[in-house]
Design a protein around this motif. Structure first.
Motif, PDB file in Angstrom:
ATOM      1  N   GLY A  74       0.813  -1.204   0.000  1.00  0.00           N
ATOM      2  CA  GLY A  74       0.000   0.000   0.000  1.00  0.00           C
ATOM      3  C   GLY A  74       0.848   1.257   0.000  1.00  0.00           C
ATOM      4  N   GLY A  75       0.177   2.383  -0.155  1.00  0.00           N
ATOM      5  CA  GLY A  75       0.869   3.654  -0.169  1.00  0.00           C
ATOM      6  C   GLY A  75      -0.071   4.783  -0.523  1.00  0.00           C
ATOM      7  N   LEU A  76       0.507   5.955  -0.725  1.00  0.00           N
ATOM      8  CA  LEU A  76      -0.226   7.162  -1.087  1.00  0.00           C
ATOM      9  C   LEU A  76       0.045   7.485  -2.549  1.00  0.00           C
ATOM     10  CD1 LEU A  76      -1.881   9.696  -0.390  1.00  0.00           C
ATOM     11  CD2 LEU A  76       0.253  10.754   0.389  1.00  0.00           C
ATOM     12  N   VAL A  77      -1.023   7.559  -3.348  1.00  0.00           N
ATOM     13  CA  VAL A  77      -0.892   7.857  -4.770  1.00  0.00           C
ATOM     14  C   VAL A  77      -1.950   8.870  -5.178  1.00  0.00           C
ATOM     15  CG1 VAL A  77       0.076   5.599  -5.335  1.00  0.00           C
ATOM     16  CG2 VAL A  77      -2.392   5.966  -5.479  1.00  0.00           C
TER      17      VAL A  77
ATOM     18  N   SER B 236      -1.350   3.799  -9.871  1.00  0.00           N
ATOM     19  CA  SER B 236      -1.417   2.354  -9.709  1.00  0.00           C
ATOM     20  C   SER B 236      -0.647   1.907  -8.481  1.00  0.00           C
ATOM     21  CB  SER B 236      -0.828   1.647 -10.932  1.00  0.00           C
ATOM     22  OG  SER B 236      -1.563   1.930 -12.103  1.00  0.00           O
ATOM     23  N   LEU B 237      -1.096   0.803  -7.896  1.00  0.00           N
ATOM     24  CA  LEU B 237      -0.396   0.119  -6.826  1.00  0.00           C
ATOM     25  C   LEU B 237      -0.557  -1.377  -7.024  1.00  0.00           C
ATOM     26  CD1 LEU B 237      -1.424   2.130  -3.628  1.00  0.00           C
ATOM     27  CD2 LEU B 237       0.879   1.991  -4.589  1.00  0.00           C
TER      28      LEU B 237
ATOM     29  N   LEU C 281      -6.655   4.290 -10.108  1.00  0.00           N
ATOM     30  CA  LEU C 281      -7.165   4.431  -8.746  1.00  0.00           C
ATOM     31  C   LEU C 281      -7.966   5.714  -8.576  1.00  0.00           C
ATOM     32  CD1 LEU C 281      -4.098   3.046  -6.838  1.00  0.00           C
ATOM     33  CD2 LEU C 281      -6.444   2.211  -6.584  1.00  0.00           C
ATOM     34  N   LYS C 282      -9.000   5.611  -7.751  1.00  0.00           N
ATOM     35  CA  LYS C 282      -9.897   6.713  -7.453  1.00  0.00           C
ATOM     36  C   LYS C 282      -9.862   7.016  -5.960  1.00  0.00           C
ATOM     37  CE  LYS C 282     -13.147   5.063 -10.984  1.00  0.00           C
ATOM     38  NZ  LYS C 282     -14.542   4.609 -11.216  1.00  0.00           N
ATOM     39  N   PRO C 283     -10.194   8.241  -5.561  1.00  0.00           N
ATOM     40  CA  PRO C 283     -10.227   8.541  -4.124  1.00  0.00           C
ATOM     41  C   PRO C 283     -11.115   7.586  -3.328  1.00  0.00           C
ATOM     42  CG  PRO C 283     -10.294  10.567  -5.373  1.00  0.00           C
ATOM     43  CD  PRO C 283     -10.402   9.443  -6.382  1.00  0.00           C
ATOM     44  N   GLU C 284     -12.203   7.098  -3.911  1.00  0.00           N
ATOM     45  CA  GLU C 284     -13.073   6.179  -3.204  1.00  0.00           C
ATOM     46  C   GLU C 284     -12.470   4.795  -2.998  1.00  0.00           C
ATOM     47  OE1 GLU C 284     -15.183   6.980  -7.263  1.00  0.00           O
ATOM     48  OE2 GLU C 284     -13.804   8.027  -5.919  1.00  0.00           O
TER      49      GLU C 284
END
Length: 120
Positions: A9-12, A17-18, A85-88
């Protein structure tokens, strides 16, 4: 019983993508159906995706077309590739053995998971 450790995991930013990993121990992994779940603040735990022992896959509508689940039985590992990826999608992501067909989690406890944070 299998022991599971989630990572990746992480902040994107939105659109990024993760790739999450779920490393398992124990001798029954190759015969286990596995799934990914997530839990956002203030919300119930939510099913994301599942993969059978022979790599049949299933996805929640919210992630279909964006996420891909896979497994490597030689490494006792399940992956979740997350694109667009989306904020949700922000949540703590967990893996668990699942019952095939209704995708009910079969863990009697949950690990720490791995945090995914997506900024707008």
């Amino acid at each position: 019983q299998v022991q599971l450790v989630e990572s990746g995991g992480g902040l994107v930013q939105a659109g990024g993508s993760l790739r999450l990993s779920c490393a398992a121990s124990g001798r029954t992994f190759s015969r286990s159906h596995m799934g990914w779940f997530r839990q956002a603040p203030g919300k119930e735990r939510e099913f994301v995706s599942a993969i059978s022992w022979n790599s049949i896959t299933y996805y929640a509508d919210s992630v279909k077309g964006r996420f891909t689940i896979s497994r490597d039985n030689a490494k006792n590992t399940v992956y979740l590739q997350m694109n667009s990826l989306k904020p949700e999608d922000t949540a703590v992501y967990y893996c668990s053995p699942v019952r095939w067909g209704d995708y009910e989690a079969l863990l009697n406890y949950w690990g720490q998971g791995t945090q995914v944070s997506v900024s707008a």
